[in-house]
Design a protein around this motif. Structure first.
Motif, PDB file in Angstrom:
ATOM      1  N   MET A   1       0.870  -1.057   0.125  1.00 16.15           N
ATOM      2  CA  MET A   1       0.010   0.055   0.008  1.00 16.15           C
ATOM      3  C   MET A   1       0.790   1.178   0.138  1.00 16.15           C
ATOM      4  N   LYS A   2       0.572   2.131  -0.962  1.00 22.39           N
ATOM      5  CA  LYS A   2       1.374   3.548  -0.942  1.00 22.39           C
ATOM      6  C   LYS A   2       0.644   4.469  -0.061  1.00 22.39           C
ATOM      7  N   LYS A   3       1.504   5.363   0.326  1.00 18.31           N
ATOM      8  CA  LYS A   3       1.191   6.581   1.236  1.00 18.31           C
ATOM      9  C   LYS A   3       0.052   7.192   0.790  1.00 18.31           C
ATOM     10  N   ALA A   4      -0.033   7.541  -0.777  1.00 18.19           N
ATOM     11  CA  ALA A   4      -1.190   8.290  -1.306  1.00 18.19           C
ATOM     12  C   ALA A   4      -2.564   7.496  -1.416  1.00 18.19           C
ATOM     13  N   GLU A   5      -2.417   6.260  -1.214  1.00 20.52           N
ATOM     14  CA  GLU A   5      -3.587   5.414  -1.072  1.00 20.52           C
ATOM     15  C   GLU A   5      -4.277   4.984   0.174  1.00 20.52           C
ATOM     16  N   LEU A   6      -3.376   5.503   1.295  1.00 22.27           N
ATOM     17  CA  LEU A   6      -3.767   5.192   2.826  1.00 22.27           C
ATOM     18  C   LEU A   6      -5.271   5.302   3.132  1.00 22.27           C
ATOM     19  N   GLU A   7      -5.922   6.581   2.768  1.00 19.78           N
ATOM     20  CA  GLU A   7      -7.204   6.881   3.172  1.00 19.78           C
ATOM     21  C   GLU A   7      -7.889   6.245   2.521  1.00 19.78           C
TER      22      GLU A   7
ATOM     23  N   LEU B   1      -1.317   8.656  10.917  1.00 22.82           N
ATOM     24  CA  LEU B   1      -0.639   7.472  10.183  1.00 22.82           C
ATOM     25  C   LEU B   1       0.391   8.024   9.101  1.00 22.82           C
ATOM     26  N   THR B   2       0.171   9.032   8.572  1.00 22.58           N
ATOM     27  CA  THR B   2       0.913   9.520   7.309  1.00 22.58           C
ATOM     28  C   THR B   2       2.270   9.871   8.194  1.00 22.58           C
ATOM     29  N   THR B   3       2.454  10.321   9.228  1.00 18.71           N
ATOM     30  CA  THR B   3       3.424  10.755   9.989  1.00 18.71           C
ATOM     31  C   THR B   3       4.619   9.380  10.293  1.00 18.71           C
ATOM     32  N   ILE B   4       4.089   8.376  10.549  1.00 15.33           N
ATOM     33  CA  ILE B   4       4.602   7.177  10.814  1.00 15.33           C
ATOM     34  C   ILE B   4       4.728   6.260   9.619  1.00 15.33           C
ATOM     35  N   PHE B   5       4.142   6.649   8.580  1.00 15.07           N
ATOM     36  CA  PHE B   5       4.056   5.710   7.507  1.00 15.07           C
ATOM     37  C   PHE B   5       5.336   4.938   7.116  1.00 15.07           C
ATOM     38  N   GLU B   6       6.364   5.460   6.987  1.00 11.12           N
ATOM     39  CA  GLU B   6       7.797   4.964   6.621  1.00 11.12           C
ATOM     40  C   GLU B   6       7.907   3.665   7.606  1.00 11.12           C
ATOM     41  N   ASN B   7       7.653   3.801   8.946  1.00 14.73           N
ATOM     42  CA  ASN B   7       7.844   2.975   9.745  1.00 14.73           C
ATOM     43  C   ASN B   7       6.825   1.935   9.998  1.00 14.73           C
ATOM     44  N   LEU B   8       5.609   2.047   9.368  1.00 13.84           N
ATOM     45  CA  LEU B   8       4.554   1.014   9.540  1.00 13.84           C
ATOM     46  C   LEU B   8       4.720  -0.316   8.902  1.00 13.84           C
ATOM     47  N   TYR B   9       4.801  -1.376   9.610  1.00 15.93           N
ATOM     48  CA  TYR B   9       4.921  -2.917   9.106  1.00 15.93           C
ATOM     49  C   TYR B   9       3.351  -3.100   8.818  1.00 15.93           C
ATOM     50  N   ASP B  10       2.428  -3.149   9.780  1.00 16.28           N
ATOM     51  CA  ASP B  10       1.090  -3.757   9.803  1.00 16.28           C
ATOM     52  C   ASP B  10       0.054  -3.003  10.237  1.00 16.28           C
ATOM     53  N   ILE B  11      -0.986  -2.832   9.780  1.00 14.19           N
ATOM     54  CA  ILE B  11      -2.233  -1.985  10.257  1.00 14.19           C
ATOM     55  C   ILE B  11      -3.344  -2.947  10.316  1.00 14.19           C
ATOM     56  N   ASN B  12      -4.126  -2.900  11.413  1.00 18.10           N
ATOM     57  CA  ASN B  12      -4.919  -3.715  11.587  1.00 18.10           C
ATOM     58  C   ASN B  12      -6.421  -3.105  12.135  1.00 18.10           C
TER      59      ASN B  12
ATOM     60  N   GLU C   1     -10.943   0.698  15.742  1.00 10.77           N
ATOM     61  CA  GLU C   1      -9.567   0.619  16.475  1.00 10.77           C
ATOM     62  C   GLU C   1      -8.673   0.297  15.344  1.00 10.77           C
ATOM     63  N   ILE C   2      -7.592   1.187  15.195  1.00  9.50           N
ATOM     64  CA  ILE C   2      -6.747   0.980  14.256  1.00  9.50           C
ATOM     65  C   ILE C   2      -5.461   0.534  15.176  1.00  9.50           C
ATOM     66  N   ARG C   3      -4.987  -0.844  15.054  1.00 11.85           N
ATOM     67  CA  ARG C   3      -3.737  -1.191  15.800  1.00 11.85           C
ATOM     68  C   ARG C   3      -2.842  -1.336  14.735  1.00 11.85           C
ATOM     69  N   TYR C   4      -1.546  -0.796  15.074  1.00 10.67           N
ATOM     70  CA  TYR C   4      -0.499  -0.813  14.064  1.00 10.67           C
ATOM     71  C   TYR C   4       0.857  -1.363  14.751  1.00 10.67           C
ATOM     72  N   PHE C   5       1.615  -1.853  13.754  1.00 14.85           N
ATOM     73  CA  PHE C   5       2.751  -2.643  14.338  1.00 14.85           C
ATOM     74  C   PHE C   5       3.962  -1.959  13.555  1.00 14.85           C
ATOM     75  N   LEU C   6       5.125  -1.368  14.509  1.00  8.09           N
ATOM     76  CA  LEU C   6       6.066  -0.641  13.584  1.00  8.09           C
ATOM     77  C   LEU C   6       7.062  -1.547  13.308  1.00  8.09           C
TER      78      LEU C   6
ATOM     79  N   GLU D   1       6.275  -2.112   2.013  1.00  7.83           N
ATOM     80  CA  GLU D   1       4.824  -1.387   2.440  1.00  7.83           C
ATOM     81  C   GLU D   1       4.144  -2.057   3.494  1.00  7.83           C
ATOM     82  N   PRO D   2       3.491  -1.243   4.161  1.00  7.71           N
ATOM     83  CA  PRO D   2       2.696  -1.761   5.077  1.00  7.71           C
ATOM     84  C   PRO D   2       1.565  -2.685   4.751  1.00  7.71           C
TER      85      PRO D   2
END
Length: 187
Positions: free
Chosen positions: A1-7, A74-85, A99-104, A120-121
């Motif tokens: 997933m690309k940063k631009a596609e996040l939303e 999420l965009t501010t930490i996007f480069e470090n995101l591994y998994d978004i649940n 609830e968005i649970r994320y793993f770095l 990519e996350p």
């Protein structure tokens, strides 16, 4: 997933999550969604139940945000995101709190980090199922529907837990007797 596609991806995953939950829960789940975020921290709590209690205490204090507000975080930490649940934290008649649970990536071991640094996350949506409605493996029986808010506790959840434990102990007694009889007959 690309940063631009996040939303768009989170919006699509939210819709899929609500569809999944609607199929297996008896609640009417509102599509008016707000969001909270939590980092997945594997160091809190010793077991699932303890982790859930701690997470609930923390989440109850959070102020839910709109999708665009969460996406900007999420965009501010996007480069470090591994998994978004995505999970349904709480479903009310007029809104649903996701609830968005994320793993770095940096939360992984130092040995594993270099293999994922450029990944990519990943994005997942999950509905937690209480153990008292879980089907037996390979069973054709239809799964019982349940309260989407079961993780928040409540009298119905406690009752269902009690009945589930009672059924398990009854099964265990019967199973132990059967094993004992089999051993007696073969010995």
């Amino acid at each position: 997933m690309k940063k631009a596609e996040l939303e768009n991806k989170i919006q699509e995953a939210t819709s899929s999550l609500i569809d999944m939950a609607t199929d297996i829960c008896w609640n009417k789940i509102s599509r008016n969604c707000v969001y909270i975020m939590s980092e997945i921290d594997e160091s809190i709590g010793k077991n699932f139940f303890e982790q859930a209690k701690i997470r609930k205490k923390i989440n109850d204090k959070k102020v839910p945000k709109t999708l665009s507000g969460i996406v900007s975080e999420l965009t501010t930490i996007f480069e470090n995101l591994y998994d978004i649940n995505l999970y349904i934290y709480k479903s009310l008649s007029n809104k649903t709190i996701i609830e968005i649970r994320y793993f770095l990536k940096t939360s992984h071991t130092a040995d594993f980090y270099p293999t994922i640094i450029n990944n990519e996350p990943m994005l997942h949506c999950k509905v937690a199922v209480p153990n008292y409605v879980a089907k037996k493996p390979n069973s054709t029986e239809k799964q019982k529907t349940f309260d989407v808010n079961w993780e928040l506790g409540g009298i119905r959840h406690e009752w269902n837990k009690f009945i589930g434990k009672l059924k398990y102990h009854t099964w265990k007694i019967k199973y132990d007797r059967k094993k004992k009889m089999q051993n007696k007959n073969t010995g």
